[in-house]
Design a protein around this motif. Structure first.
Motif, PDB file in Angstrom:
ATOM      1  N   ARG A 196       8.180 -10.246 -16.771  1.00  0.00           N
ATOM      2  CA  ARG A 196       9.234  -9.864 -17.712  1.00  0.00           C
ATOM      3  C   ARG A 196       9.187 -10.737 -18.969  1.00  0.00           C
ATOM      4  O   ARG A 196       9.208 -10.226 -20.089  1.00  0.00           O
ATOM      5  CB  ARG A 196      10.593  -9.993 -17.028  1.00  0.00           C
ATOM      6  N   GLU A 197       9.168 -12.062 -18.804  1.00  0.00           N
ATOM      7  CA  GLU A 197       9.193 -12.933 -19.984  1.00  0.00           C
ATOM      8  C   GLU A 197       8.469 -14.263 -19.802  1.00  0.00           C
ATOM      9  O   GLU A 197       8.202 -14.967 -20.771  1.00  0.00           O
ATOM     10  CB  GLU A 197      10.635 -13.228 -20.392  1.00  0.00           C
ATOM     11  N   GLY A 198       8.138 -14.611 -18.556  1.00  0.00           N
ATOM     12  CA  GLY A 198       7.522 -15.917 -18.302  1.00  0.00           C
ATOM     13  C   GLY A 198       6.193 -16.095 -19.004  1.00  0.00           C
ATOM     14  O   GLY A 198       5.917 -17.166 -19.570  1.00  0.00           O
ATOM     15  N   ALA A 199       5.356 -15.064 -18.974  1.00  0.00           N
ATOM     16  CA  ALA A 199       4.036 -15.168 -19.600  1.00  0.00           C
ATOM     17  C   ALA A 199       4.154 -15.429 -21.093  1.00  0.00           C
ATOM     18  O   ALA A 199       3.435 -16.260 -21.664  1.00  0.00           O
ATOM     19  CB  ALA A 199       3.220 -13.912 -19.330  1.00  0.00           C
ATOM     20  N   GLY A 200       5.078 -14.728 -21.749  1.00  0.00           N
ATOM     21  CA  GLY A 200       5.263 -14.906 -23.187  1.00  0.00           C
ATOM     22  C   GLY A 200       5.808 -16.280 -23.530  1.00  0.00           C
ATOM     23  O   GLY A 200       5.371 -16.910 -24.501  1.00  0.00           O
ATOM     24  N   ARG A 201       6.759 -16.766 -22.715  1.00  0.00           N
ATOM     25  CA  ARG A 201       7.342 -18.086 -22.975  1.00  0.00           C
ATOM     26  C   ARG A 201       6.297 -19.182 -22.777  1.00  0.00           C
ATOM     27  O   ARG A 201       6.247 -20.153 -23.551  1.00  0.00           O
ATOM     28  CB  ARG A 201       8.538 -18.314 -22.052  1.00  0.00           C
ATOM     29  N   LEU A 202       5.455 -19.037 -21.762  1.00  0.00           N
ATOM     30  CA  LEU A 202       4.407 -20.041 -21.556  1.00  0.00           C
ATOM     31  C   LEU A 202       3.399 -20.005 -22.708  1.00  0.00           C
ATOM     32  O   LEU A 202       2.959 -21.057 -23.186  1.00  0.00           O
ATOM     33  CB  LEU A 202       3.694 -19.797 -20.233  1.00  0.00           C
ATOM     34  N   ALA A 203       3.039 -18.824 -23.156  1.00  0.00           N
ATOM     35  CA  ALA A 203       2.092 -18.708 -24.270  1.00  0.00           C
ATOM     36  C   ALA A 203       2.623 -19.410 -25.516  1.00  0.00           C
ATOM     37  O   ALA A 203       1.867 -20.043 -26.258  1.00  0.00           O
ATOM     38  CB  ALA A 203       1.802 -17.240 -24.556  1.00  0.00           C
ATOM     39  N   GLU A 204       3.942 -19.319 -25.742  1.00  0.00           N
ATOM     40  CA  GLU A 204       4.539 -19.991 -26.897  1.00  0.00           C
ATOM     41  C   GLU A 204       4.416 -21.506 -26.777  1.00  0.00           C
ATOM     42  O   GLU A 204       4.120 -22.200 -27.763  1.00  0.00           O
ATOM     43  CB  GLU A 204       6.008 -19.589 -27.017  1.00  0.00           C
ATOM     44  N   ARG A 205       4.614 -22.035 -25.561  1.00  0.00           N
ATOM     45  CA  ARG A 205       4.531 -23.482 -25.353  1.00  0.00           C
ATOM     46  C   ARG A 205       3.099 -23.975 -25.522  1.00  0.00           C
ATOM     47  O   ARG A 205       2.870 -25.035 -26.107  1.00  0.00           O
ATOM     48  CB  ARG A 205       5.057 -23.842 -23.966  1.00  0.00           C
ATOM     49  N   VAL A 206       2.160 -23.213 -25.000  1.00  0.00           N
ATOM     50  CA  VAL A 206       0.759 -23.597 -25.153  1.00  0.00           C
ATOM     51  C   VAL A 206       0.362 -23.557 -26.623  1.00  0.00           C
ATOM     52  O   VAL A 206      -0.318 -24.455 -27.127  1.00  0.00           O
ATOM     53  CB  VAL A 206      -0.149 -22.690 -24.305  1.00  0.00           C
ATOM     54  N   ALA A 207       0.797 -22.526 -27.340  1.00  0.00           N
ATOM     55  CA  ALA A 207       0.464 -22.405 -28.762  1.00  0.00           C
ATOM     56  C   ALA A 207       1.040 -23.568 -29.560  1.00  0.00           C
ATOM     57  O   ALA A 207       0.388 -24.102 -30.470  1.00  0.00           O
ATOM     58  CB  ALA A 207       0.981 -21.079 -29.310  1.00  0.00           C
ATOM     59  N   ALA A 208       2.265 -23.998 -29.221  1.00  0.00           N
ATOM     60  CA  ALA A 208       2.872 -25.127 -29.927  1.00  0.00           C
ATOM     61  C   ALA A 208       2.104 -26.408 -29.662  1.00  0.00           C
ATOM     62  O   ALA A 208       1.896 -27.233 -30.566  1.00  0.00           O
ATOM     63  CB  ALA A 208       4.331 -25.271 -29.498  1.00  0.00           C
ATOM     64  N   LEU A 209       1.669 -26.603 -28.408  1.00  0.00           N
ATOM     65  CA  LEU A 209       0.893 -27.801 -28.073  1.00  0.00           C
ATOM     66  C   LEU A 209      -0.441 -27.803 -28.811  1.00  0.00           C
ATOM     67  O   LEU A 209      -0.847 -28.815 -29.402  1.00  0.00           O
ATOM     68  CB  LEU A 209       0.663 -27.862 -26.563  1.00  0.00           C
ATOM     69  N   VAL A 210      -1.123 -26.675 -28.811  1.00  0.00           N
ATOM     70  CA  VAL A 210      -2.430 -26.589 -29.466  1.00  0.00           C
ATOM     71  C   VAL A 210      -2.286 -26.817 -30.976  1.00  0.00           C
ATOM     72  O   VAL A 210      -3.111 -27.494 -31.600  1.00  0.00           O
ATOM     73  CB  VAL A 210      -3.093 -25.229 -29.163  1.00  0.00           C
ATOM     74  N   ALA A 211      -1.227 -26.270 -31.563  1.00  0.00           N
ATOM     75  CA  ALA A 211      -1.003 -26.464 -32.998  1.00  0.00           C
ATOM     76  C   ALA A 211      -0.742 -27.933 -33.306  1.00  0.00           C
ATOM     77  O   ALA A 211      -1.192 -28.463 -34.332  1.00  0.00           O
ATOM     78  CB  ALA A 211       0.172 -25.607 -33.464  1.00  0.00           C
ATOM     79  N   ALA A 212      -0.017 -28.617 -32.416  1.00  0.00           N
ATOM     80  CA  ALA A 212       0.255 -30.042 -32.627  1.00  0.00           C
ATOM     81  C   ALA A 212      -1.025 -30.865 -32.541  1.00  0.00           C
ATOM     82  O   ALA A 212      -1.208 -31.829 -33.297  1.00  0.00           O
ATOM     83  CB  ALA A 212       1.279 -30.527 -31.599  1.00  0.00           C
ATOM     84  N   VAL A 213      -1.921 -30.501 -31.628  1.00  0.00           N
ATOM     85  CA  VAL A 213      -3.210 -31.184 -31.535  1.00  0.00           C
ATOM     86  C   VAL A 213      -4.021 -30.958 -32.806  1.00  0.00           C
ATOM     87  O   VAL A 213      -4.678 -31.873 -33.320  1.00  0.00           O
ATOM     88  CB  VAL A 213      -3.991 -30.692 -30.298  1.00  0.00           C
ATOM     89  N   ARG A 214      -3.965 -29.744 -33.330  1.00  0.00           N
ATOM     90  CA  ARG A 214      -4.713 -29.428 -34.545  1.00  0.00           C
ATOM     91  C   ARG A 214      -4.218 -30.264 -35.722  1.00  0.00           C
ATOM     92  O   ARG A 214      -5.005 -30.721 -36.551  1.00  0.00           O
ATOM     93  CB  ARG A 214      -4.562 -27.939 -34.863  1.00  0.00           C
TER      94      ARG A 214
ATOM     95  N   LEU B  23      -4.594 -22.559 -16.628  1.00  0.00           N
ATOM     96  CA  LEU B  23      -5.202 -23.850 -16.924  1.00  0.00           C
ATOM     97  C   LEU B  23      -6.543 -23.664 -17.616  1.00  0.00           C
ATOM     98  O   LEU B  23      -6.879 -24.407 -18.552  1.00  0.00           O
ATOM     99  CB  LEU B  23      -5.376 -24.673 -15.645  1.00  0.00           C
ATOM    100  N   GLY B  24      -7.306 -22.675 -17.194  1.00  0.00           N
ATOM    101  CA  GLY B  24      -8.567 -22.396 -17.880  1.00  0.00           C
ATOM    102  C   GLY B  24      -8.346 -22.038 -19.336  1.00  0.00           C
ATOM    103  O   GLY B  24      -9.073 -22.507 -20.228  1.00  0.00           O
ATOM    104  N   ARG B  25      -7.325 -21.226 -19.598  1.00  0.00           N
ATOM    105  CA  ARG B  25      -7.023 -20.846 -20.988  1.00  0.00           C
ATOM    106  C   ARG B  25      -6.538 -22.056 -21.788  1.00  0.00           C
ATOM    107  O   ARG B  25      -6.908 -22.224 -22.961  1.00  0.00           O
ATOM    108  CB  ARG B  25      -5.967 -19.734 -20.996  1.00  0.00           C
ATOM    109  N   LEU B  26      -5.681 -22.878 -21.167  1.00  0.00           N
ATOM    110  CA  LEU B  26      -5.193 -24.079 -21.862  1.00  0.00           C
ATOM    111  C   LEU B  26      -6.346 -25.012 -22.191  1.00  0.00           C
ATOM    112  O   LEU B  26      -6.449 -25.525 -23.316  1.00  0.00           O
ATOM    113  CB  LEU B  26      -4.164 -24.796 -20.986  1.00  0.00           C
ATOM    114  N   ASN B  27      -7.223 -25.262 -21.233  1.00  0.00           N
ATOM    115  CA  ASN B  27      -8.364 -26.146 -21.482  1.00  0.00           C
ATOM    116  C   ASN B  27      -9.223 -25.637 -22.630  1.00  0.00           C
ATOM    117  O   ASN B  27      -9.664 -26.409 -23.487  1.00  0.00           O
ATOM    118  CB  ASN B  27      -9.212 -26.282 -20.217  1.00  0.00           C
ATOM    119  N   ALA B  28      -9.462 -24.326 -22.644  1.00  0.00           N
ATOM    120  CA  ALA B  28     -10.303 -23.759 -23.700  1.00  0.00           C
ATOM    121  C   ALA B  28      -9.643 -23.888 -25.069  1.00  0.00           C
ATOM    122  O   ALA B  28     -10.299 -24.230 -26.065  1.00  0.00           O
ATOM    123  CB  ALA B  28     -10.603 -22.294 -23.385  1.00  0.00           C
TER     124      ALA B  28
END
Length: 405
Positions: free
Chosen positions: A330-348, A379-384
């Motif tokens: 329903r919404e978990g996948a989208g909310r997790l994707a937002e958190r991963v995107a924010a983390l990756v942007a901060a690393v960038r 985890l595979g997607r996050l690592n990549a």
């Protein structure tokens, strides 16, 4: 100043006679090292290696012009071989300065371990810092309470005392342009395997090693090893990934260790794992126990060691209720994707040096449960995604680190 490395090894040298270990077996050719000794401008000899006259001859040098021999090892150090014709070796008292007729000035530095360190200033003002094995300067000072100045070259036990190199950096004695050479390389485990692995480890500390017999010019430009600003260290369970990550920042001051696992009441095994990690960390490091990584990455500051991303992901998936199939869809996948995107942007965007650790779990075994497969895939997607923002990516297997990028 011109210096010749008559030896670059520990007092016992490498390989050890009759030693069957793998390190000694690989210490051949340029990786075989006599005890460290340095000839400066043909007139000053720092320490003695076995057969110094022959070592000098092999390097195309002569000891006939040596007017001063200085010792750095403790008083109970290795036995000395003093060739005929060389002046008697001496030790300069701590914080005393010796002026040589050649125009060199030598300042004896107090150390945090037995022995004597020397700051050699050449006739043209170049500065060379030479430290004995297992030692670092006692505090930051030189003579009369004055701070030791920036050095053009440092010769020290980089792998045995990375914390001393960190302190030299914190004091401004070693800067981005200082040529850091590892000497006193030996048989001990901290020395690493001779050959490419040794040079890889030194490069992560911003240092290098040269073969015995090499002649160098102090102050001459040399490409300092390129230290990546962002590194991801991957590996399986007990592969050595955390040790590799810690080693990469051991020679830098003020590191912030970011522990994403937190504490677990009533779990003695987890407590033992946390204690093991704490005991390995240098006393100068600080610790942040948090999964809120974006503010840390967004702020300026000292290097960050994040251990680990897989525990960060577990926490994030807990918060978005990813383990419930209905809520995930329903919404978990989208909310997790937002958190991963924010983390990756901060690393960038981060300006800090970052070394992050993560587990590699995608080696072909398919988990039996939907939740297990979900975690493996995420985890595979996050690592990549995280790896895409890093200058260097390393995989550790059986304690051996191999760069992937």
């Amino acid at each position: 100043m011109e210096l010749t490395l008559l030896g670059t090894g520990a007092p016992s040298g490498l390989p050890l006679p009759d030693c069957p270990c793998a390190r000694c077996a690989r210490a051949v050719g340029d990786e075989a090292r006599a005890a460290t000794a340095v000839l400066v401008d043909g007139t000053l000899l720092l320490d003695l290696t076995p057969g110094p006259a022959l070592a000098a001859a092999r390097a195309g040098q002569s000891l006939s012009g040596v007017r001063q021999v200085l010792l750095s090892h403790p008083h109970d150090g290795p036995a000395l071989e003093v060739p005929a014709g060389l002046p008697a070796p001496v030790r300069v008292p701590d914080r005393q300065e010796l002026a040589l007729i050649s125009g060199h000035r030598v300042l004896a530095l107090a150390l945090d371990a037995p022995g004597t360190g020397y700051l050699v200033t050449g006739p043209d003002g170049e500065r060379l810092l030479y430290l004995p094995p297992g030692a670092g300067p006692a505090g930051e000072g030189g003579a009369h309470g004055e701070q030791t100045p920036v050095c053009d070259m440092v010769l020290m036990d980089v792998l045995g005392r990375p914390d001393a190199l960190a302190r030299l950096r914190a004091a401004g004695i070693v800067t981005a342009t200082t040529d850091v050479l590892a000497v006193h390389l030996g048989h001990e485990a901290h020395g690493g395997a001779p050959g490419p692995e040794l040079h890889r480890r030194l490069a992560t500390a911003g240092a290098r090693a040269e073969p015995d017999g090499t002649t160098l010019t102090v102050g001459e430009y040399h490409a300092v090893p390129d230290i990546p600003r962002r590194t991801l260290v991957l590996g399986g369970a007990r592969s050595g990934k955390s040790v590799e990550a810690e080693r990469r920042l051991a020679a830098f001051p003020g590191v912030v260790y970011v522990a994403t696992g937190g504490t677990r009441e009533g779990d003695p095994d987890w407590g033992a794992r946390v204690a093991e990690h704490r005991e390995r960390r240098p006393a100068s490091w600080s610790t942040e126990e948090t999964c809120d990584l974006v503010p840390l990455l967004s702020a300026d500051g000292p290097p960050l060691l994040i251990d680990c991303l897989s525990l960060w992901l577990t926490h994030a998936m807990d918060e978005v209720e990813a383990w419930d199939d209905t809520l995930w869809a329903r919404e978990g996948a989208g909310r997790l994707a937002e958190r991963v995107a924010a983390l990756v942007a901060a690393v960038r965007r981060t300006r800090r040096r970052v070394v992050a650790v993560s587990n590699e779990v995608g080696a072909g075994v398919v988990p039996a449960t939907p939740a297990g497969r979900r975690f493996r895939d995420e985890l595979g997607r996050l690592n990549a995604a995280f790896a895409a923002e890093c200058e260097q990516v390393v995989l550790t297997v059986a304690g051996v680190a191999r760069p992937l990028r």
